[in-house]
Scaffold this active site. Structure first.
Site, PDB file in Angstrom:
ATOM      1  N   GLU A 168       1.134  -1.547  -0.404  1.00  0.00           N
ATOM      2  CA  GLU A 168      -0.456  -0.283  -0.209  1.00  0.00           C
ATOM      3  C   GLU A 168       0.814   1.149   0.077  1.00  0.00           C
ATOM      4  O   GLU A 168       2.154   1.105   1.113  1.00  0.00           O
ATOM      5  CB  GLU A 168      -1.191   0.508   1.185  1.00  0.00           C
ATOM      6  N   CYS A 211      -1.198  -3.568  16.164  1.00  0.00           N
ATOM      7  CA  CYS A 211      -1.174  -3.138  14.389  1.00  0.00           C
ATOM      8  C   CYS A 211      -1.499  -4.327  13.544  1.00  0.00           C
ATOM      9  O   CYS A 211      -1.178  -5.461  13.472  1.00  0.00           O
ATOM     10  CB  CYS A 211       0.580  -3.116  13.636  1.00  0.00           C
ATOM     11  N   CYS A 252      -2.694   0.823   8.805  1.00  0.00           N
ATOM     12  CA  CYS A 252      -1.657   0.130   8.077  1.00  0.00           C
ATOM     13  C   CYS A 252      -2.064  -0.642   8.311  1.00  0.00           C
ATOM     14  O   CYS A 252      -2.434  -1.769   8.611  1.00  0.00           O
ATOM     15  CB  CYS A 252      -0.464  -0.412   9.346  1.00  0.00           C
ATOM     16  N   CYS A 280       5.191  -7.864   8.405  1.00  0.00           N
ATOM     17  CA  CYS A 280       6.312  -6.787   8.890  1.00  0.00           C
ATOM     18  C   CYS A 280       6.607  -7.898  10.151  1.00  0.00           C
ATOM     19  O   CYS A 280       5.963  -9.265  10.475  1.00  0.00           O
ATOM     20  CB  CYS A 280       6.497  -5.874   9.776  1.00  0.00           C
ATOM     21  N   CYS A 329       2.220   7.640   2.149  1.00  0.00           N
ATOM     22  CA  CYS A 329       3.272   6.879   2.710  1.00  0.00           C
ATOM     23  C   CYS A 329       3.595   6.163   2.303  1.00  0.00           C
ATOM     24  O   CYS A 329       2.822   5.652   1.523  1.00  0.00           O
ATOM     25  CB  CYS A 329       1.869   7.214   3.798  1.00  0.00           C
ATOM     26  N   CYS A 369       4.441  -6.424  16.618  1.00  0.00           N
ATOM     27  CA  CYS A 369       3.576  -4.641  17.406  1.00  0.00           C
ATOM     28  C   CYS A 369       1.420  -5.694  17.733  1.00  0.00           C
ATOM     29  O   CYS A 369       1.150  -5.653  16.693  1.00  0.00           O
ATOM     30  CB  CYS A 369       3.616  -3.432  17.161  1.00  0.00           C
TER      31      CYS A 369
END
Ligand code: SAH
Length: 370
Positions: free
Chosen positions: A96, A131, A355, A124, A117, A128
């Site tokens: 994205e 997220c 995100c 990832c 962004c 976290c």
């Protein structure tokens, strides 16, 4: 996990690397500059657009490089001010890129600040707890060409909107490296990409208007402080004590505050610029007055700016955003101590702008379809 594309993307080449490659073929030195000008300034969409190159060279380029390694599959515009590009890469991975238009007080959208962004990984590994990007772990790193391609796709999109006046990337105010992924875990590709974004033979975008955001990989923060590029730095703090931060950010075990805070200080002393501390406000997790007071002390000590971000809910995760009242009370603790603080107005909620959420949705739909 390592992705090796059939042909390397041209957007990952520097002027030096492309010149060397062309010289091997016996091409004159000026060719590399010519080709990069076609890509970044004239926005050639095919090799045959590059009309001042000999046909044989165009054929060789086509056999050797991928001109654009990221295809636009979806452009979702929200009711408010966020615009999201969903891009598909050579291995069908989805990433994205988001354009955020933040109106300035009283002057409306035409004079809004525009931020892009960008993502640096597919998925990832930081895990976290709040997220969406890390829910399925890390699939792979992006290569430099795929990172640069996101910005070129934004240029294509702006060109289509204003066909006569080609919009240069410089008409954007900022680039933030805050999309999917941990940029400092893909250090070399990110630095190479941002070097291309910054260079005058590339996209020509000022490094001081590029902000890299990290969950806090201490050795890499120290390495970044030595880079000549001069990027701005933002830290995803999200907890003002180890006890709170550890609960939501596993990276805090390897790099607790006692290591992280001195690294931030070293970075900002080296650069002479304010570092930004990002702090997502999550109800009953990190939104107490006690956390606000600790955060205030940290910000004063580091002479840092604080960006408070009301949490964007993620489907399947239990976390909630605190009431506006509670957000303001938290912010007031910082304001009262004259800490530079912004309480970010939320954008793009209606297009899953937090995100990784649009990608997650599309991947789920793909799974359901197969
Ligand atoms: N890995 C880097 C950059 C990507 S995350 C980092 O950790 O900084 C970009 C920012 O979005 C981080 O501050 C992250 O904590 C925040 N974020 C992630 N999920 C969010 C959510 N659901 N709501 C609000 N902010 C979120």
């Amino acid at each position: 996990m390592k992705y090796i594309p059939a042909k390397p993307p041209l957007t990952g080449e520097t002027l030096a690397s492309l010149t060397a490659r062309l010289q091997e073929r016996g091409e004159p030195a000026f060719r590399a500059k010519q080709i990069l000008e076609w890509v970044y300034k004239k926005r050639a969409r095919s090799w045959d657009d590059m009309t001042n190159l000999p046909k044989a060279l165009r054929t060789w380029l086509d056999a050797t490089f991928e001109l654009m390694p990221a295809a636009l599959v979806l452009n979702k515009q929200s009711e408010d001010v966020t615009d999201k590009l969903l891009l598909e890469l050579g291995d069908r991975s989805l990433i994205e890129t988001v354009i955020i238009r933040a109106p300035q007080d009283g002057v409306g959208l035409d004079h809004s600040r525009k931020t892009i962004c960008i993502s640096t990984q597919v998925g990832c590994a930081m895990a976290c707890a709040f997220c969406a990007s890390g829910l399925a772990g890390l699939k792979r790193d992006l290569n430099a060409g795929e990172i640069v391609a996101q910005l070129l796709q934004v240029c294509y999109r702006e060109d289509a909107r204003t066909p006569r006046a080609r919009m240069e990337l410089a008409s954007f105010d900022n680039i933030v490296v805050m999309g999917m992924g941990e940029p400092l875990a893909n250090y070399d590709a990110v630095i190479r990409a941002l070097t291309i974004v910054n260079a005058d033979w590339g996209l020509g975008f000022g490094a001081r208007r590029i902000t890299l955001s990290t969950s806090g990989l201490v050795p890499k923060i120290l390495q970044l402080a030595e880079e000549p590029l001069g990027l701005r730095l933002a830290i995803s703090l999200h907890g003002a004590t180890d006890e709170v931060r550890e609960k939501i950010m596993p990276v805090n075990r390897a790099y607790p505050l006692a290591k992280l805070l001195p690294a931030i200080k070293a970075f900002s002393e080296k650069h002479g610029r304010m570092v930004t501390l990002e702090f997502i406000l999550i109800e009953e997790v990190n939104d107490s007055i006690a956390q606000a007071e600790k955060l205030r002390d940290i910000a004063l000590d580091l002479h840092a700016h604080v960006n408070l971000i009301p949490y964007n809910t993620v489907e399947g995760l239990p976390w909630k955003r605190p009431s506006n009242n509670r957000q303001e009370r938290f912010a007031d603790v910082l304001r009262d101590a004259r800490v530079s603080v912004t309480l970010r107005r939320e954008k793009g909620h209606d297009i899953d702008a937090a995100c990784g959420q649009l990608r997650l949705k599309t991947e789920k739909e793909r799974e359901a379809a197969t």
